[in-house]
Design a protein around this motif. Sequence first.
Motif, short mmCIF file in Angstrom:
data_model
loop_
_atom_site.label_atom_id
_atom_site.label_comp_id
_atom_site.label_asym_id
_atom_site.label_seq_id
_atom_site.Cartn_x
_atom_site.Cartn_y
_atom_site.Cartn_z
N VAL A 95 11.09 -7.18 -13.21
CA VAL A 95 12.10 -6.20 -12.60
C VAL A 95 12.10 -4.88 -13.33
N GLU A 96 12.28 -4.94 -14.73
CA GLU A 96 12.24 -3.65 -15.48
C GLU A 96 10.98 -3.08 -15.66
N ALA A 97 9.78 -3.72 -15.56
CA ALA A 97 8.49 -3.14 -15.43
C ALA A 97 8.23 -2.17 -14.23
N GLU A 98 8.88 -2.64 -13.10
CA GLU A 98 8.79 -2.27 -11.65
C GLU A 98 9.67 -0.99 -11.66
N ILE A 99 10.69 -1.15 -12.45
CA ILE A 99 11.61 0.24 -12.61
C ILE A 99 11.02 1.00 -13.12
N ALA A 100 10.03 0.76 -14.23
CA ALA A 100 9.39 1.70 -15.11
C ALA A 100 8.44 2.51 -14.36
N PRO A 127 -8.67 10.35 15.45
CA PRO A 127 -7.62 9.38 14.88
C PRO A 127 -7.47 9.15 13.52
N LEU A 128 -6.55 8.58 13.30
CA LEU A 128 -6.36 8.30 11.68
C LEU A 128 -6.54 6.76 11.22
N PRO A 129 -7.82 6.64 10.59
CA PRO A 129 -8.12 5.30 10.24
C PRO A 129 -7.31 5.07 8.88
N VAL A 130 -6.77 3.73 8.69
CA VAL A 130 -6.02 3.22 7.54
C VAL A 130 -6.73 2.22 7.16
N LEU A 131 -7.10 2.16 5.77
CA LEU A 131 -7.83 0.95 5.30
C LEU A 131 -7.05 0.44 4.29
N GLY A 132 -6.86 -0.96 4.16
CA GLY A 132 -6.58 -2.00 3.29
C GLY A 132 -6.89 -3.26 3.49
N LEU A 133 -7.55 -3.86 2.33
CA LEU A 133 -8.02 -5.16 2.53
C LEU A 133 -7.27 -5.93 1.30
N ARG A 134 -7.26 -7.35 1.65
CA ARG A 134 -6.83 -8.42 0.64
C ARG A 134 -5.61 -7.98 0.10
N ALA A 135 -5.08 -7.83 -1.10
CA ALA A 135 -3.89 -7.37 -1.71
C ALA A 135 -3.24 -6.06 -0.92
N ALA A 136 -4.27 -5.30 -0.55
CA ALA A 136 -3.71 -4.13 -0.14
C ALA A 136 -3.41 -3.76 1.37
N THR A 230 2.49 -6.34 -13.52
CA THR A 230 1.59 -7.31 -13.75
C THR A 230 2.35 -8.45 -14.77
N GLY A 231 3.56 -8.34 -14.56
CA GLY A 231 4.37 -9.31 -15.34
C GLY A 231 4.60 -10.77 -14.79
N LEU A 232 4.38 -10.96 -13.49
CA LEU A 232 4.09 -12.32 -12.83
C LEU A 232 2.97 -12.82 -12.52
N ALA A 233 2.81 -13.79 -11.96
CA ALA A 233 1.54 -14.48 -11.53
C ALA A 233 0.66 -13.56 -10.47
N PHE A 234 1.33 -13.13 -9.69
CA PHE A 234 0.70 -12.27 -8.76
C PHE A 234 1.41 -10.75 -9.02
N ASP A 235 0.46 -9.76 -8.92
CA ASP A 235 0.78 -8.21 -8.98
C ASP A 235 1.92 -7.93 -8.13
N THR A 236 2.83 -7.24 -8.48
CA THR A 236 3.84 -6.43 -7.79
C THR A 236 3.56 -5.21 -7.26
N ALA A 237 3.97 -4.57 -6.35
CA ALA A 237 3.41 -3.21 -5.77
C ALA A 237 4.61 -2.38 -5.22
N CYS A 238 5.66 -2.51 -5.76
CA CYS A 238 6.91 -1.55 -5.30
C CYS A 238 6.51 -0.13 -5.35
N ALA A 239 5.87 0.30 -6.47
CA ALA A 239 5.57 1.86 -6.61
C ALA A 239 4.74 2.07 -5.60
N PRO A 240 3.35 1.74 -5.39
CA PRO A 240 2.46 1.79 -4.36
C PRO A 240 3.05 1.89 -2.91
N MET A 241 4.01 0.86 -2.47
CA MET A 241 4.78 0.70 -1.32
C MET A 241 5.36 2.22 -1.11
#
Length: 277
Positions: A95-100, A127-136, A230-241
């Motif tokens: 959580v602290e890493a995401e806050i940073a 139109p506006l195409p919006v691309l995101g595969l797998r984790a994104a 990257t502190g957990l088993a799977f990446d967290t993406a609060c900042a990109p969201m």
Amino acid sequence: MSDSPAARLQVLFEGHRLTPTQRRIAHCMVRRAADVPFLSSVELAELAGVSQPSVTRFAVALGFDGYPALRKHLRDVVPAEAAAGDSLNEYQQAVEAEIANLRHLAEALADPGPVERAGRLLAASRPLPVLGLRAAASQAYGFSYFAAKVHPDVRLLDEGGTMLTDRIDAAVRAGATALLCFALPRHPREVVDALAHARETGLTVVTVADSPFAPVATYSHILLPAAVGTGLAFDTACAPMLLGRVLLEAMCDGLPDAQARLEEFDAGAVARGLFVE
């Protein structure tokens, strides 16, 4: 400027013309910023998927005598207070890493120019195409869900395969001038290939990625970085969201009828009893 290890690394890399292999090393170092000062050149090479001599050449390209000198520099510049996190458990550290990461994003947005320019480009594309595969894929879906309330034609591209290029071509034939991409690790080769094709068709590529050194950087006209945790088993993406929502706000500023569309949607939602208040 943020005192986070990732931010300091990015400053170190700025202004250097790096080869694709060196960009890969830099990208790996940013993602593992807290660990890098304590890794050997062999360990870093394994993490980045390159050869050990490539790591040495990378250090020399940054102006150091070799990797040991680079590692010593990194140990010197790691903030002393970083060790304070040792008293937290692994969940708190995540959580602290995401806050940073969010603080670093806030500092980057002190210059709103790139986001505002990207917002205008996306608003103008029909139109506006919006691309995101797998984790994104979830990032692309979330942006598209809200963008469709204010933009007349949003096309979500969240599935790979041979149809992906066809759908980009169809968007271009329909009048698209820009493409928005969300790119998060691990970066699918399909995304890189799709962006290369999008550029060939004349689309302006705006990308939200986890690092300015991500593999998609080469194919992006505007790259907006937001680090992942990257502190957990799977990446967290609060900042990109959150950056996606900021970009959506900038796009709304470029759509003169955005507010009217929102009010129309709200009126229709009330009439249909769409939401439970």
